[in-house]
Design a protein around this motif. Structure first.
Motif, PDB file in Angstrom:
ATOM      1  N   ASN A 125       0.858  -1.185   0.000  1.00  0.00           N
ATOM      2  CA  ASN A 125       0.000   0.000   0.000  1.00  0.00           C
ATOM      3  C   ASN A 125       0.892   1.232   0.000  1.00  0.00           C
ATOM      4  O   ASN A 125       1.657   1.453   0.942  1.00  0.00           O
ATOM      5  CB  ASN A 125      -0.894  -0.023   1.252  1.00  0.00           C
ATOM      6  CG  ASN A 125      -1.858   1.148   1.288  1.00  0.00           C
ATOM      7  OD1 ASN A 125      -1.614   2.208   0.697  1.00  0.00           O
ATOM      8  ND2 ASN A 125      -2.974   0.959   1.986  1.00  0.00           N
ATOM      9  N   THR A 127       0.429   4.230   0.518  1.00  0.00           N
ATOM     10  CA  THR A 127       0.238   5.297   1.502  1.00  0.00           C
ATOM     11  C   THR A 127       0.390   4.824   2.953  1.00  0.00           C
ATOM     12  O   THR A 127       0.276   5.629   3.864  1.00  0.00           O
ATOM     13  CB  THR A 127      -1.144   5.968   1.357  1.00  0.00           C
ATOM     14  OG1 THR A 127      -2.149   4.972   1.526  1.00  0.00           O
ATOM     15  CG2 THR A 127      -1.293   6.633   0.008  1.00  0.00           C
ATOM     16  N   ALA A 128       0.653   3.539   3.177  1.00  0.00           N
ATOM     17  CA  ALA A 128       0.647   3.040   4.557  1.00  0.00           C
ATOM     18  C   ALA A 128       2.045   2.733   5.089  1.00  0.00           C
ATOM     19  O   ALA A 128       2.819   2.019   4.445  1.00  0.00           O
ATOM     20  CB  ALA A 128      -0.218   1.776   4.644  1.00  0.00           C
TER      21      ALA A 128
HETATM   22  C1  LIG Z   1      -3.879   2.024   2.277  1.00  0.00           C
HETATM   23  O1  LIG Z   1      -3.619   2.611   3.513  1.00  0.00           O
HETATM   24  C2  LIG Z   1      -4.461   3.700   3.846  1.00  0.00           C
HETATM   25  C3  LIG Z   1      -4.048   4.228   5.185  1.00  0.00           C
HETATM   26  O2  LIG Z   1      -2.724   4.602   5.214  1.00  0.00           O
HETATM   27  C4  LIG Z   1      -5.917   3.267   3.880  1.00  0.00           C
HETATM   28  O3  LIG Z   1      -6.746   4.380   4.115  1.00  0.00           O
HETATM   29  C5  LIG Z   1      -6.292   2.607   2.560  1.00  0.00           C
HETATM   30  O4  LIG Z   1      -7.569   2.057   2.653  1.00  0.00           O
HETATM   31  C6  LIG Z   1      -5.295   1.502   2.230  1.00  0.00           C
HETATM   32  N1  LIG Z   1      -5.591   0.971   0.912  1.00  0.00           N
HETATM   33  C7  LIG Z   1      -5.854  -0.306   0.725  1.00  0.00           C
HETATM   34  C8  LIG Z   1      -6.133  -0.696  -0.688  1.00  0.00           C
HETATM   35  O5  LIG Z   1      -5.840  -1.126   1.617  1.00  0.00           O
END
Ligand SMILES: *[C@@H]1O[C@H](CO)[C@@H](O)[C@H](O)[C@H]1NC(C)=O
Length: 289
Positions: A125, A127-128
């Motif tokens: 991910n 953004t995580a």
């Molecule tokens: C990826 O991580 C973010 C938080 O950092 C979250 O909001 C998002 O749902 C995640 N995306 C997936 C596809 O899991």
């Protein structure tokens, strides 16, 4: 001499140095070996990555350097690979798992010494940040079961600033902190140094500059050790043309990732040629990301 012959002369020096056989200074990893020699007599080195293709895009000079038969200080290194996700961000995880296996076949890490995890709390991910305690809990059993002496992973910038990459160093710091308490021979850990953007894309110039630096630094250590003390101690791996070609062959196993910009990366990226490492220190109890 005409300008043309001067340029040809310089280019030929550049190419011959860049393509010359591998140079590596893995002595610091080897010191780990002597510290942990009581058990098996060899270094057991675990490469910890986040996604399939990290191993060939960023770490190939080190993997190939550690496994090279010509490496005089090799001391029988065994190299293991643990990838914490299957790179499922685009739903291609099952295919990418196979690509990773084929890439590691090319690089020389056989089945039985490599694992790819697919856990709900460690998903690919962009953004995580991954939780350092989750990483530590996932990695620790592999370290213990395989008597790992050295863990290698990304640094705080993770080469590309991908948060999954950047998380790993915190998890590794937690693992070695917990093993420093529990184990008689806790492993040492090292992070692959992220270089500034301009340096990142020096491509074929990179092995030339890195080899020149090693030769100069060795000269100065020999003559005036105190001047370069510390700096010279960090492990460095520089590929020759044979290792560079092997890294490309490993990259070609990742069919799902072969976008046009990958070819720019292959040509210009320094990490296809040079890996420099800094030691990761254990995090303080209760610390971490
Ligand atoms: C990826 O991580 C973010 C938080 O950092 C979250 O909001 C998002 O749902 C995640 N995306 C997936 C596809 O899991």
């Amino acid at each position: 001499m005409s300008t043309v012959s001067v340029v040809l002369f310089l280019v030929s020096i550049l190419l011959s140095v860049s393509f010359s056989p591998l140079v590596s200074r893995a002595d610091v990893f080897a010191q780990t070996h002597s510290a942990g020699a009581s058990r098996s007599g060899s270094s057991r080195i675990l490469l910890l990555t986040a996604h399939p293709d990290d191993e060939c895009m960023f770490f190939a000079p080190t993997i190939l350097g550690l496994l090279a038969d010509s490496e005089p200080r090799r001391l029988g290194s065994e190299v293991f690979s643990l990838c914490l996700s299957i790179g499922d961000a685009d739903g291609l995880g099952d295919i990418r798992r196979g690509e990773l296996a084929r890439s590691l076949d090319v690089l020389g890490i056989p089945a039985g010494r490599r694992w790819a995890l697919d856990r709900p709390d460690l998903k690919d991910n962009i953004t995580a940040m991954w939780d350092s305690r989750v990483i530590a809990a996932a990695v620790r059993p592999y370290v213990l079961e395989n008597h790992i002496t050295t863990i290698l992973t990304f640094d705080y910038h993770g080469i590309s600033e991908h948060p999954n990459h950047r998380s790993l160093v915190y998890g590794v710091a937690d693992v070695i902190a917990s093993l420093a308490v529990d184990a008689s021979q806790p492993p040492r850990a090292f992070a692959l140094l992220t270089v500034p953007l301009l340096q990142k894309y020096t491509g074929m110039l990179a092995p030339f500059l890195a080899k020149a630096y090693i030769v100069i630094a060795q000269h100065f250590t020999y003559t005036i050790p105190e001047v370069v003390d510390g700096h010279v101690q960090s492990p460095v791996f520089v590929s020759g043309i044979a290792q560079y070609q092997k890294a490309i062959r490993a990259m070609l196993q990742h069919h799902t990732q072969l976008e046009w910009f990958r070819w720019l990366y292959v040509v210009f990226s320094r990490y296809m040629w040079v890996n420099e490492w800094a030691e990761i220190l254990p995090s303080s109890p209760g610390g971490g990301a």
